[in-house]
Design an enzyme around this catalytic site. Structure first.
Site, mmCIF file in Angstrom:
data_model
loop_
_atom_site.group_PDB
_atom_site.id
_atom_site.type_symbol
_atom_site.label_atom_id
_atom_site.label_comp_id
_atom_site.label_asym_id
_atom_site.label_seq_id
_atom_site.Cartn_x
_atom_site.Cartn_y
_atom_site.Cartn_z
ATOM 1 N N LYS A 47 0.784 -1.243 0.000
ATOM 2 C CA LYS A 47 0.000 0.000 0.000
ATOM 3 C C LYS A 47 0.808 1.280 0.000
ATOM 4 C CE LYS A 47 -3.962 -1.790 2.506
ATOM 5 N NZ LYS A 47 -4.541 -1.792 3.844
ATOM 6 N N GLY A 60 8.365 -1.573 9.953
ATOM 7 C CA GLY A 60 7.751 -0.293 10.325
ATOM 8 C C GLY A 60 8.727 0.608 11.065
HETATM 9 P P1 AMP Z 1 4.060 -4.522 2.814
HETATM 10 O O1 AMP Z 1 3.787 -5.242 4.098
HETATM 11 O O2 AMP Z 1 3.306 -3.261 2.648
HETATM 12 O O3 AMP Z 1 5.535 -4.371 2.541
HETATM 13 O O4 AMP Z 1 3.468 -5.444 1.677
HETATM 14 C C1 AMP Z 1 3.937 -6.731 1.424
HETATM 15 C C2 AMP Z 1 2.920 -7.472 0.603
HETATM 16 O O5 AMP Z 1 2.683 -6.790 -0.602
HETATM 17 C C3 AMP Z 1 3.366 -8.862 0.242
HETATM 18 O O6 AMP Z 1 2.591 -9.801 0.925
HETATM 19 C C4 AMP Z 1 3.135 -8.933 -1.250
HETATM 20 O O7 AMP Z 1 2.506 -10.125 -1.665
HETATM 21 C C5 AMP Z 1 2.233 -7.752 -1.520
HETATM 22 N N1 AMP Z 1 2.348 -7.284 -2.907
HETATM 23 C C6 AMP Z 1 3.468 -6.948 -3.563
HETATM 24 N N2 AMP Z 1 3.199 -6.634 -4.830
HETATM 25 C C7 AMP Z 1 1.872 -6.788 -5.009
HETATM 26 C C8 AMP Z 1 0.989 -6.626 -6.114
HETATM 27 N N3 AMP Z 1 1.430 -6.256 -7.314
HETATM 28 N N4 AMP Z 1 -0.324 -6.877 -5.916
HETATM 29 C C9 AMP Z 1 -0.774 -7.254 -4.707
HETATM 30 N N5 AMP Z 1 0.006 -7.425 -3.619
HETATM 31 C C10 AMP Z 1 1.318 -7.194 -3.778
#
Ligand code: AMP
Length: 395
Positions: A199, A374
């Protein structure tokens, strides 16, 4: 920095509470998929035990939401820890209470007792006073080695420190703070920031901060699609945060003429997020309306890698795609390898990026692997981390 390190305090014969961050990723079978956080805190645990302290280890695991759920028991962690330390580490049935108190009473110098998940009690995250006092009453010396939880003002990271005379930082905590500070205070240029993950909304602060610091910002992963949508591309069923589009546009505007802000140029797409689904590779202009983008494509890997290889400082947080699924993992692994090949001082933070670096077998080629996702982001944002501040006694 006005903080005592664990080897500067008297430990022999003392009950020493070590707050660790053993919040490791587990698969559906409850097996640990990456034990970096455990391994990196071993020096602190070994040191306190070797110095004759009675080691009381405490951590959280996942989000049990204040309920005692077996799924979030630290027992797989206790097992792994026993293996790594080559001695049996007992897991207490709780983190406070009569039984825990009795077990601590009977401990000998050098022994280790691992407390059950702190977050089985809702008071932990609420930083509640009586719970903080209950934790504090277990020990005489407090050590915080949980950098990954330092951005949270919880009972075990902040509250209890008020009731303990001797507070200090573990070796991992110290190394994290010193490495991040080193990279941030005076980064050598070109400085390349790489952001990915799900996100935009989670990473607004860090993007804003990096815009003033980096030479180049590479954005991949799910968060890229809100930016691409903001730029007017059709992104199909890819992850988009509708309420962040305007802000994304504003960030792109701010970056103009100041830094290179690169988004993916091509993508690995699938009919749906499923291993069996049909897949393909397309450029930004050809994303089909009912498909989903799940990884950066080969052209993006090439361009991102070029930037990475010319960097002198790198900060990376967040995967470039759904790297947990093999067909969508190549972009993230390619970035991990490029970061490893680069001669830059590199910092990799966040559970997923760290796991990617480990799985790619290049962890030893990274300048600093941060155990705090984080926490490292907030540190980079320039925020004060309450778990670190709490260790500064008497200013
Ligand atoms: P974060 O915790 O914000 O670093 O997000 C990590 C997550 O983002 C992982 O579980 C990934 O599977 C997901 N992610 C990465 N790229 C994508 C994408 N193109 N579409 C959906 N989820 C994604």
């Amino acid at each position: 920095m006005g903080i005592l390190r664990v080897d500067q305090v008297e430990l022999k014969g003392k009950r020493v509470f070590i707050r660790v961050d053993f919040n490791v990723p587990l698969n559906a079978q409850n097996e640990i998929t990456d034990d970096t956080r455990i391994v990196l805190s071993l020096p602190t645990v070994r040191f306190v035990s070797g110095a004759g302290g009675k080691v009381i280890l405490a951590s959280h695991l996942g989000r049990p939401k204040g309920k005692k759920e077996p799924k979030y028991s630290l027992s797989p962690v206790a097992e792994r820890l026993s293996k790594l330390l080559e001695k049996r580490v007992a897991l207490a049935p709780d983190c406070i209470g009569e039984e825990v108190r009795n077990r601590i009473e009977g401990m000998k110098e050098g022994e280790i007792l691992f407390l059950e998940n702190l977050r089985f009690h809702p008071e932990e995250e609420k930083n509640e006073e009586s719970f903080s006092k209950a934790l504090a009453s277990l020990c005489e010396v407090y050590v915080n080695d949980a950098f990954g939880a330092a951005h949270r003002a919880h009972a075990s990271t902040v509250g209890m420190t008020r009731y303990i005379q001797t507070v200090s930082a573990g070796f991992l905590m110290m190394k994290e703070v010193e490495s991040l500070q080193k990279a941030l205070a005076n980064p050598q240029k070109p400085y390349v920031g790489i952001l990915g993950g799900a996100k935009v909304s989670d990473k607004i602060g860090v993007i804003q901060n990096l815009l003033d610091k980096v030479t180049t910002l590479l954005v991949g992963g799910g968060m890229a699609y809100t930016f691409l949508k903001a730029k007017g591309f059709e992104v199909g069923k890819s992850l988009v945060e509708g309420d962040q589009i305007e802000l994304s546009l504003h960030l792109l505007e701010r970056a103009k003429g100041k830094i290179k802000f690169l988004l993916p140029f091509d993508h690995v797409i699938a009919e749906r997020m499923d291993l069996q689904a049909k897949r393909g590779i397309v450029s930004n202009e050809h994303i089909p309306g009912d498909w989903v983008c799940l990884d950066i494509g080969p052209e993006t890997v090439r361009i991102f890698s070029e930037e990475i290889l010319s960097a002198r400082t790198i900060f990376w947080n967040g995967p470039m795609g759904v790297f947990e699924m093999e067909p969508f993992s190549q972009g993230t692994f390619a970035v991990a390898k490029a970061v490893a090949r680069s001669s830059a001082f590199s910092i990799v933070g966040g559970g997923d990026s760290v796991a990617a670096v480990n799985q790619a077998g290049v962890a030893d080629k990274i300048g600093h692997i941060s155990t705090g996702g984080g926490a490292s982001l907030e540190f980079i944002e320039g925020k004060v981390l309450p778990g670190i501040e709490a260790l500064r006694k008497d200013g």
